[in-house]
Design a protein around this motif. Structure first.
Motif, PDB file in Angstrom:
ATOM      1  N   TYR A 109       0.824  -1.214   0.000  1.00 11.44           N
ATOM      2  CA  TYR A 109       0.000   0.000   0.000  1.00 11.44           C
ATOM      3  C   TYR A 109       0.857   1.262   0.000  1.00 11.44           C
ATOM      4  N   LEU A 110       1.768   1.381   0.963  1.00  8.53           N
ATOM      5  CA  LEU A 110       2.510   2.635   1.125  1.00  8.53           C
ATOM      6  C   LEU A 110       3.399   2.934  -0.086  1.00  8.53           C
ATOM      7  N   ILE A 111       4.176   1.966  -0.529  1.00 11.32           N
ATOM      8  CA  ILE A 111       5.083   2.240  -1.650  1.00 11.32           C
ATOM      9  C   ILE A 111       4.291   2.543  -2.923  1.00 11.32           C
ATOM     10  N   THR A 112       3.165   1.860  -3.119  1.00 10.57           N
ATOM     11  CA  THR A 112       2.332   2.167  -4.288  1.00 10.57           C
ATOM     12  C   THR A 112       1.844   3.605  -4.242  1.00 10.57           C
ATOM     13  N   ARG A 113       1.372   4.037  -3.096  1.00 13.04           N
ATOM     14  CA  ARG A 113       0.887   5.414  -2.962  1.00 13.04           C
ATOM     15  C   ARG A 113       2.022   6.429  -3.124  1.00 13.04           C
ATOM     16  N   LEU A 114       3.191   6.130  -2.569  1.00 16.44           N
ATOM     17  CA  LEU A 114       4.323   7.051  -2.718  1.00 16.44           C
ATOM     18  C   LEU A 114       4.780   7.136  -4.170  1.00 16.44           C
ATOM     19  N   ARG A 115       4.712   6.018  -4.883  1.00 17.00           N
ATOM     20  CA  ARG A 115       5.021   6.056  -6.323  1.00 17.00           C
ATOM     21  C   ARG A 115       4.077   7.010  -7.039  1.00 17.00           C
ATOM     22  N   GLN A 116       2.800   6.941  -6.690  1.00 16.87           N
ATOM     23  CA  GLN A 116       1.810   7.795  -7.343  1.00 16.87           C
ATOM     24  C   GLN A 116       2.062   9.263  -7.057  1.00 16.87           C
ATOM     25  N   GLY A 133      17.201  -3.733  13.208  1.00 14.66           N
ATOM     26  CA  GLY A 133      16.909  -5.025  12.596  1.00 14.66           C
ATOM     27  C   GLY A 133      15.734  -4.964  11.646  1.00 14.66           C
ATOM     28  N   ASN A 134      14.675  -4.284  12.062  1.00 16.31           N
ATOM     29  CA  ASN A 134      13.491  -4.192  11.216  1.00 16.31           C
ATOM     30  C   ASN A 134      13.670  -3.190  10.084  1.00 16.31           C
ATOM     31  N   LEU A 135      14.523  -2.190  10.286  1.00 20.37           N
ATOM     32  CA  LEU A 135      14.869  -1.290   9.182  1.00 20.37           C
ATOM     33  C   LEU A 135      15.554  -2.067   8.063  1.00 20.37           C
ATOM     34  N   VAL A 136      16.507  -2.905   8.435  1.00 20.55           N
ATOM     35  CA  VAL A 136      17.216  -3.717   7.438  1.00 20.55           C
ATOM     36  C   VAL A 136      16.253  -4.687   6.768  1.00 20.55           C
ATOM     37  N   MET A 137      15.390  -5.313   7.566  1.00 23.18           N
ATOM     38  CA  MET A 137      14.388  -6.226   7.009  1.00 23.18           C
ATOM     39  C   MET A 137      13.505  -5.491   6.012  1.00 23.18           C
ATOM     40  N   GLY A 138      13.133  -4.271   6.328  1.00 19.54           N
ATOM     41  CA  GLY A 138      12.304  -3.478   5.424  1.00 19.54           C
ATOM     42  C   GLY A 138      13.015  -3.150   4.129  1.00 19.54           C
ATOM     43  N   LEU A 139      14.311  -2.851   4.214  1.00 21.82           N
ATOM     44  CA  LEU A 139      15.080  -2.556   3.006  1.00 21.82           C
ATOM     45  C   LEU A 139      15.150  -3.776   2.085  1.00 21.82           C
ATOM     46  N   LEU A 180      13.038   3.831   1.516  1.00 22.50           N
ATOM     47  CA  LEU A 180      13.566   4.344   2.780  1.00 22.50           C
ATOM     48  C   LEU A 180      12.427   4.731   3.721  1.00 22.50           C
ATOM     49  N   VAL A 181      11.415   5.427   3.199  1.00 24.26           N
ATOM     50  CA  VAL A 181      10.266   5.807   4.040  1.00 24.26           C
ATOM     51  C   VAL A 181       9.591   4.566   4.606  1.00 24.26           C
ATOM     52  N   SER A 182       9.369   3.579   3.759  1.00 19.50           N
ATOM     53  CA  SER A 182       8.730   2.339   4.185  1.00 19.50           C
ATOM     54  C   SER A 182       9.545   1.638   5.266  1.00 19.50           C
ATOM     55  N   SER A 183      10.850   1.573   5.088  1.00 11.56           N
ATOM     56  CA  SER A 183      11.714   0.853   6.021  1.00 11.56           C
ATOM     57  C   SER A 183      11.823   1.575   7.364  1.00 11.56           C
ATOM     58  N   VAL A 184      11.915   2.901   7.327  1.00 13.26           N
ATOM     59  CA  VAL A 184      11.962   3.664   8.578  1.00 13.26           C
ATOM     60  C   VAL A 184      10.656   3.499   9.351  1.00 13.26           C
ATOM     61  N   LEU A 185       9.535   3.506   8.644  1.00  9.71           N
ATOM     62  CA  LEU A 185       8.253   3.268   9.304  1.00  9.71           C
ATOM     63  C   LEU A 185       8.243   1.894   9.962  1.00  9.71           C
ATOM     64  N   GLY A 193       5.059  10.458  -6.897  1.00  9.29           N
ATOM     65  CA  GLY A 193       6.304  10.825  -7.567  1.00  9.29           C
ATOM     66  C   GLY A 193       7.566  10.506  -6.804  1.00  9.29           C
ATOM     67  N   PHE A 194       7.460   9.766  -5.688  1.00 11.97           N
ATOM     68  CA  PHE A 194       8.655   9.377  -4.949  1.00 11.97           C
ATOM     69  C   PHE A 194       9.472   8.394  -5.793  1.00 11.97           C
ATOM     70  N   SER A 195      10.791   8.520  -5.740  1.00  7.95           N
ATOM     71  CA  SER A 195      11.647   7.542  -6.397  1.00  7.95           C
ATOM     72  C   SER A 195      11.564   6.212  -5.647  1.00  7.95           C
ATOM     73  N   GLU A 196      12.041   5.137  -6.300  1.00 10.83           N
ATOM     74  CA  GLU A 196      12.015   3.831  -5.646  1.00 10.83           C
ATOM     75  C   GLU A 196      12.855   3.824  -4.374  1.00 10.83           C
ATOM     76  N   ASN A 197      14.016   4.447  -4.412  1.00  7.04           N
ATOM     77  CA  ASN A 197      14.869   4.456  -3.227  1.00  7.04           C
ATOM     78  C   ASN A 197      14.264   5.284  -2.103  1.00  7.04           C
ATOM     79  N   LYS A 198      13.675   6.402  -2.444  1.00  2.00           N
ATOM     80  CA  LYS A 198      13.088   7.247  -1.410  1.00  2.00           C
ATOM     81  C   LYS A 198      11.869   6.572  -0.787  1.00  2.00           C
ATOM     82  N   SER A 199      11.012   5.959  -1.612  1.00  2.88           N
ATOM     83  CA  SER A 199       9.840   5.278  -1.059  1.00  2.88           C
ATOM     84  C   SER A 199      10.263   4.072  -0.239  1.00  2.88           C
TER      85      SER A 199
END
Length: 267
Positions: free
Chosen positions: A184-191, A221-227, A201-206, A193-199
């Motif tokens: 959900y989040l990365i799809t919305r961030l793509r819409q 640990g969960n940041l790395v898992m998210g990446l 990073l936002v997803s992983s920090v969350l 205009g977020f780049s893949e790397n930026k979206s």
């Protein structure tokens, strides 16, 4: 080889960007609302919990936090409340999918269709091994250096339904997190205009933020898992492997801890 590496480190996304100002504003409001009632609010509560732990006189390693705890005195009522808590997690994930569907997306667009289920299972098992073993090592190191609390995966009493409730809870956690934080989040961030790397990073920090209650080790640990999970999804567009891997990781942690409680090398 260089092109393949570049594709993983800096992938290009081809999803159309929403340009209408009113629709962009609606997406932004939607994101705030969804995460205010789901994992974003969990992240804020986790941050407050970490601050509270840091302000206590005893170090983090002398404190503990339990993930699955009894919720009622009567055994069957406790079971019911455990199942209701898991049901809420499944509903959170369903909410994200519903909003994407209302916006015109299909299950196949986020990789939750059944076309490649055999390969999805194999990838899920592989990802679980890739994340699980180093993740346990990271937790033990973080605990040893005082950067994490003692994490007790289950404090449930020894009842006939404990493995069932813990397995359902693991699946609920996996479903809610992977659907909301990746699909959900990365799809919305793509819409937006977020780049893949930026979206990513936002997803992983969350993802890391709502594990802060476990200490700094839980966040990292969960940041790395998210990446890792997020990038695999961006490259394969299959979300089932992440749901399966996350479920396996939590089942091993929740049920395995109940079976191995008292082993000398565990905190």
């Amino acid at each position: 080889m260089a092109n393949r590496l570049r594709a993983w480190l800096a992938p290009q996304q081809d999803q159309p960007i929403v340009t209408d100002p009113a629709e962009r504003r609606a997406i932004g409001i939607e994101l705030i609302i969804v995460f205010s009632v789901t994992l974003g609010m969990s992240g804020l509560r986790s941050l407050v919990s970490l601050i509270d732990s840091l302000l206590r006189p005893e170090p983090l390693a002398n404190q503990s936090v339990a993930l699955n705890v009894p919720q009622a005195t009567l055994d069957l009522l406790d079971l019911l409340k455990q199942l209701l808590s898991a049901g809420q997690l499944f509903a959170w994930g369903a909410l994200g999918l519903y909003l994407l569907w209302r916006a015109g997306s299909r299950l196949a667009d986020v990789g939750l269709d059944r076309r490649f289920i055999g390969g999805d299972v194999l990838r899920g098992v592989g990802l679980a091994a890739l994340i699980g073993i180093p993740g346990l090592g990271l937790y033990l190191v973080a605990y040893a250096v005082g950067a994490s609390l003692e994490v007790v995966p289950s404090a449930l009493t020894d009842t006939w339904w404990r493995p069932i409730a813990l397995t359902i809870s693991a699946a609920g956690n996996a479903w809610a997190e992977e659907v909301l934080v990746i699909g959900y989040l990365i799809t919305r961030l793509r819409q937006l205009g977020f780049s893949e790397n930026k979206s990513l990073l936002v997803s992983s920090v969350l993802r890391g933020s709502y594990h802060l209650y476990q200490g700094f080790g839980g966040f990292v640990g969960n940041l790395v898992m998210g990446l890792v999970f997020g990038r695999v999804w961006q490259r394969t567009n299959r979300l089932w492997p992440m749901v399966i891997a996350h479920t396996l990781l939590d089942v091993v942690a929740f049920v395995g801890y109940s079976l191995l409680r008292g082993v000398s090398w565990l905190p």
